[in-house]
Motif scaffolding. Structure first.
Motif, PDB file in Angstrom:
ATOM      1  N   GLN A   1     -30.279  29.575 -17.827  1.00  0.00           N
ATOM      2  CA  GLN A   1     -31.425  28.677 -17.901  1.00  0.00           C
ATOM      3  C   GLN A   1     -32.621  29.263 -17.159  1.00  0.00           C
ATOM      4  O   GLN A   1     -33.771  29.122 -17.597  1.00  0.00           O
ATOM      5  N   ALA A   2     -32.362  29.906 -16.030  1.00  0.00           N
ATOM      6  CA  ALA A   2     -33.451  30.542 -15.292  1.00  0.00           C
ATOM      7  C   ALA A   2     -34.111  31.618 -16.150  1.00  0.00           C
ATOM      8  O   ALA A   2     -35.346  31.734 -16.197  1.00  0.00           O
ATOM      9  N   LEU A   3     -33.298  32.404 -16.849  1.00  0.00           N
ATOM     10  CA  LEU A   3     -33.836  33.465 -17.703  1.00  0.00           C
ATOM     11  C   LEU A   3     -34.725  32.890 -18.803  1.00  0.00           C
ATOM     12  O   LEU A   3     -35.814  33.409 -19.064  1.00  0.00           O
ATOM     13  N   VAL A   4     -34.263  31.829 -19.441  1.00  0.00           N
ATOM     14  CA  VAL A   4     -35.038  31.226 -20.530  1.00  0.00           C
ATOM     15  C   VAL A   4     -36.405  30.775 -20.037  1.00  0.00           C
ATOM     16  O   VAL A   4     -37.446  31.024 -20.670  1.00  0.00           O
ATOM     17  N   ARG A   5     -36.445  30.126 -18.893  1.00  0.00           N
ATOM     18  CA  ARG A   5     -37.711  29.597 -18.374  1.00  0.00           C
ATOM     19  C   ARG A   5     -38.614  30.716 -17.867  1.00  0.00           C
ATOM     20  O   ARG A   5     -39.843  30.662 -18.040  1.00  0.00           O
ATOM     21  N   LEU A   6     -38.037  31.735 -17.248  1.00  0.00           N
ATOM     22  CA  LEU A   6     -38.841  32.875 -16.812  1.00  0.00           C
ATOM     23  C   LEU A   6     -39.432  33.613 -18.019  1.00  0.00           C
ATOM     24  O   LEU A   6     -40.574  34.084 -17.972  1.00  0.00           O
ATOM     25  N   HIS A   7     -38.657  33.713 -19.080  1.00  0.00           N
ATOM     26  CA  HIS A   7     -39.166  34.335 -20.311  1.00  0.00           C
ATOM     27  C   HIS A   7     -40.375  33.567 -20.836  1.00  0.00           C
ATOM     28  O   HIS A   7     -41.397  34.163 -21.203  1.00  0.00           O
ATOM     29  N   ARG A   8     -40.283  32.248 -20.861  1.00  0.00           N
ATOM     30  CA  ARG A   8     -41.395  31.442 -21.363  1.00  0.00           C
ATOM     31  C   ARG A   8     -42.619  31.571 -20.451  1.00  0.00           C
ATOM     32  O   ARG A   8     -43.756  31.622 -20.923  1.00  0.00           O
ATOM     33  N   LEU A   9     -42.384  31.630 -19.148  1.00  0.00           N
ATOM     34  CA  LEU A   9     -43.487  31.797 -18.208  1.00  0.00           C
ATOM     35  C   LEU A   9     -44.149  33.167 -18.386  1.00  0.00           C
ATOM     36  O   LEU A   9     -45.382  33.282 -18.371  1.00  0.00           O
TER      37      LEU A   9
ATOM     38  N   THR B   1     -42.800  38.039 -14.808  1.00  0.00           N
ATOM     39  CA  THR B   1     -42.192  39.252 -15.374  1.00  0.00           C
ATOM     40  C   THR B   1     -41.379  39.996 -14.324  1.00  0.00           C
ATOM     41  O   THR B   1     -40.246  40.426 -14.585  1.00  0.00           O
ATOM     42  N   ALA B   2     -41.942  40.142 -13.136  1.00  0.00           N
ATOM     43  CA  ALA B   2     -41.233  40.856 -12.068  1.00  0.00           C
ATOM     44  C   ALA B   2     -39.918  40.166 -11.724  1.00  0.00           C
ATOM     45  O   ALA B   2     -38.884  40.826 -11.525  1.00  0.00           O
ATOM     46  N   GLN B   3     -39.942  38.839 -11.657  1.00  0.00           N
ATOM     47  CA  GLN B   3     -38.718  38.112 -11.327  1.00  0.00           C
ATOM     48  C   GLN B   3     -37.703  38.154 -12.467  1.00  0.00           C
ATOM     49  O   GLN B   3     -36.494  38.200 -12.236  1.00  0.00           O
ATOM     50  N   LEU B   4     -38.190  38.135 -13.692  1.00  0.00           N
ATOM     51  CA  LEU B   4     -37.302  38.237 -14.844  1.00  0.00           C
ATOM     52  C   LEU B   4     -36.617  39.603 -14.871  1.00  0.00           C
ATOM     53  O   LEU B   4     -35.410  39.707 -15.145  1.00  0.00           O
ATOM     54  N   LEU B   5     -37.357  40.638 -14.580  1.00  0.00           N
ATOM     55  CA  LEU B   5     -36.772  41.975 -14.532  1.00  0.00           C
ATOM     56  C   LEU B   5     -35.765  42.088 -13.393  1.00  0.00           C
ATOM     57  O   LEU B   5     -34.707  42.721 -13.540  1.00  0.00           O
ATOM     58  N   ALA B   6     -36.063  41.466 -12.265  1.00  0.00           N
ATOM     59  CA  ALA B   6     -35.121  41.491 -11.145  1.00  0.00           C
ATOM     60  C   ALA B   6     -33.831  40.755 -11.499  1.00  0.00           C
ATOM     61  O   ALA B   6     -32.731  41.184 -11.133  1.00  0.00           O
TER      62      ALA B   6
END
Length: 593
Positions: free
Chosen positions: A424-432, A445-450
């Motif tokens: 769920q975190a990945l999905v929301r970070l992707h949308r952000l 983007t930085a947090q999604l990559l991490a």
């Protein structure tokens, strides 16, 4: 779940009757369905069952039930996963729907070598899937005194063997208390000011009782509205300094539209005297505390439970507290959390949304801390958490979202969602990250990559999401994010030999090459440069080479490779790398020299 959270739970965990049987069931069959009376710590016991199998190769994940049966995605289960499925708060229709897919999901768990613990909805044992009933284990109630002692020791409170005090009312309290009640009692003991353990236990037991009548009597003895406002402000801001309590009182009087006090200032009782009459004291440090342990909590609950005619005023009061200069940043955080907890307790989650929207529009103020604490409380609430996770999902895609609010949402994804709900975190970070459509949000983007740095399954999930729509209808930001996620430095040797990941990256390259607005040419040059650092340049460069054939970009890739080879200082090395790329292109086309 973060390893620190698991350690915190373990130090306070008292195994219930049936725990050993459940652990053996999970070890042998990779699944166990635990049931028990509400309030006996079923969820904590389920988490500890999974902890027994935790190591660096196993990832704890709480499965979502927010979307019903579709939440249980067989494709998302990987070897070594430690999965918790909590069905205790699912309504009966949702429970029945999930039952229809549980057997198939369990088969996937078994096949890949994961572990699954299901916390059953109590009282519906006959509706549990017939194939799963053999894995059901009834958990009893842990010894409540042992639970209390574990909490106290974990909180740093010890006593000599045989020196446990006898406290009136403690045994009666523990007889019916839930595990959460016992945790609350331990916290009260930890904050009590008595020097002896017996005195602290006594004060905590008294504070844990129903004190509504006591508060009501105190309010009846204070018919003046200003005095009642002072009582509320002192309770909400307990531990803050006197000027803050006084100012908070004045703001509540104003918002409640209470008539002005016509008494001359010099004839009014000093605020410390008024507080003393209400059971509070002002310490030499200037902080306001109630003399009775836990009394402030009783006052707060009384106002939110009984003054339903003031809830809008109380919400607006909270809005003002977030910027009250007399409060420190930490004190503002604390009052925001208290307000949020009460709003959720009395079933008014919409008040949190209103506060968040108002704070976003507050000019000249950075209320990121308060927004974070407010929404964190909502996300962590057992009952209202799904609603706030949905809000976070919706907000994450708002194109006009301010950078400041986006940063708050990003932080919530990483710190609140990711430890137990990484998908769920990945999905929301992707949308952000992609919400601006043409460019990327650098923080998200930085947090999604991490998040996907060392988790191949999450990386595959991200690549799947990036290709959800046809290449021609995707936003440019999707392709920019793909190139960030598939950067050569992130494609380790293991990832380059993972056929599913290779296929995903190759398809992503092919899609990018089909677009004229995506800077894939620049990225290809970067990949050629990275090939010189790679242990196996061919393994890396074969990805864009195969993509070029699939996308019909062979001629352009040839020209780019040759131009790149001639542009640098070390042309010999560059020519060799360019030849690696073009040879793979030739081979993919069936051309041999």
């Amino acid at each position: 779940m973060h390893v620190g959270d698991l350690a915190w739970l373990f130090r306070r965990f008292e195994p219930p009757p049936g725990h050993t049987t459940a652990l053996a069931m999970l070890t042998e069959h990779d699944i166990v369905v635990v049931d028990g009376v509400p309030g006996t710590g079923r969820r904590t016991a389920a988490t500890m069952l999974l902890r027994a199998h935790a190591d660096r190769a196993h990832r704890f994940q709480e499965l979502s039930t927010d979307s019903g049966p579709v939440s249980l995605d067989n494709a998302s289960v990987a070897k070594g996963d430690l999965l918790l499925l909590d069905l205790t708060a699912v309504d009966i229709e949702g429970y029945r729907q999930i039952q229809r897919v549980l057997s198939a999901f369990r088969a996937t768990v078994r096949d890949v070598g994961a572990k699954l613990v299901i916390v059953e909805r109590h009282g519906v044992r006959d509706q549990l899937d017939v194939h799963l009933r053999q894995f059901r284990v009834e958990l009893g109630r842990p010894d409540p005194l042992f639970v209390l002692r574990r909490h106290l020791v974990a909180n740093g409170i010890t006593w000599l063997t045989g020196d446990w005090p006898s406290v009136a009312g403690l045994e009666e309290f523990l007889r019916t208390a839930s595990m959460r009640d016992i945790e609350g009692l331990a916290e009260l003991v930890s904050t009590a000011r008595d020097v002896t353990l017996g005195g602290r236990l006594k004060a905590a037991v008294e504070a844990s009782g129903d004190r509504a009548a006591e508060v009501e009597a105190a309010i009846s003895d204070s018919p003046d509205g200003r005095r009642r406002a002072l009582l509320f402000a002192a309770a909400m801001l307990e531990g803050s300094r006197l000027p803050a309590v006084h100012r908070a009182t004045e703001i509540l009087v104003e918002l409640a539209e209470h008539p002005p006090d016509e008494t001359p200032v010099l004839e009014r009782e000093p605020v410390p005297v008024q507080l003393r009459q209400l059971g509070a004291t002002v310490e030499p440090t200037g902080q306001v505390w109630f003399t009775k342990l836990g009394y402030s909590t009783a006052v707060i609950r009384y106002f939110w439970d009984n003054r339903i005619d003031m809830r809008f005023a109380l919400r607006d009061w909270a809005e003002r507290m977030a910027v009250l200069p007399e409060l420190s940043a930490v004190e503002r955080d604390d009052v925001v959390e208290r307000v949020a907890e009460q709003c959720l307790r009395v079933d008014r989650p919409e008040d949190l949304v209103v506060l968040a929207q108002h704070w976003l529009r507050t000019p000249g103020r950075d209320l990121s801390r308060q927004l974070y604490r407010l929404l964190q409380t909502g996300l962590l609430n057992e009952r209202w958490g799904p609603q706030f996770r949905r809000l976070l999902y919706d907000w994450a895609a708002v194109r006009s979202l301010s950078d400041r609010f986006a940063a708050v949402l990003t932080k919530l994804c990483i710190e609140v969602l990711a430890p137990t709900r990484p998908e769920q975190a990945l999905v929301r970070l992707h949308r952000l990250a992609k919400r601006a459509r043409q460019e990327l949000d650098p923080v998200a983007t930085a947090q999604l990559l991490a998040l996907t740095e060392s988790d191949d399954r999450l990386l595959r999930h991200l690549f799947d999401r990036l290709r959800y729509h046809p290449a021609g209808s995707r936003w440019r930001a999707e392709f920019l994010l793909f190139f960030e996620a598939a950067a050569p430095a992130r494609l380790t040797e293991d990832r380059l030999t993972d056929q599913d990941l290779r296929r995903a990256v190759t398809n992503g390259w092919s899609d990018a090459m089909s677009r004229s607005d995506v800077p894939w040419q620049e990225t290809l040059c970067e990949w050629l440069g990275a090939g010189g650092e790679a242990a196996d340049p061919a393994a890396l460069l074969s990805i864009p080479a195969e993509a070029a054939v699939a996308a019909g970009r062979v001629g352009e890739v040839y020209r780019l490779a040759m131009t790149w080879a001639k542009s640098g200082a070390d042309q010999a090395a560059r020519v060799r790398l360019a030849r690696v790329l073009t040879d793979i292109v030739d081979h993919a086309q069936g051309i041999s020299w």
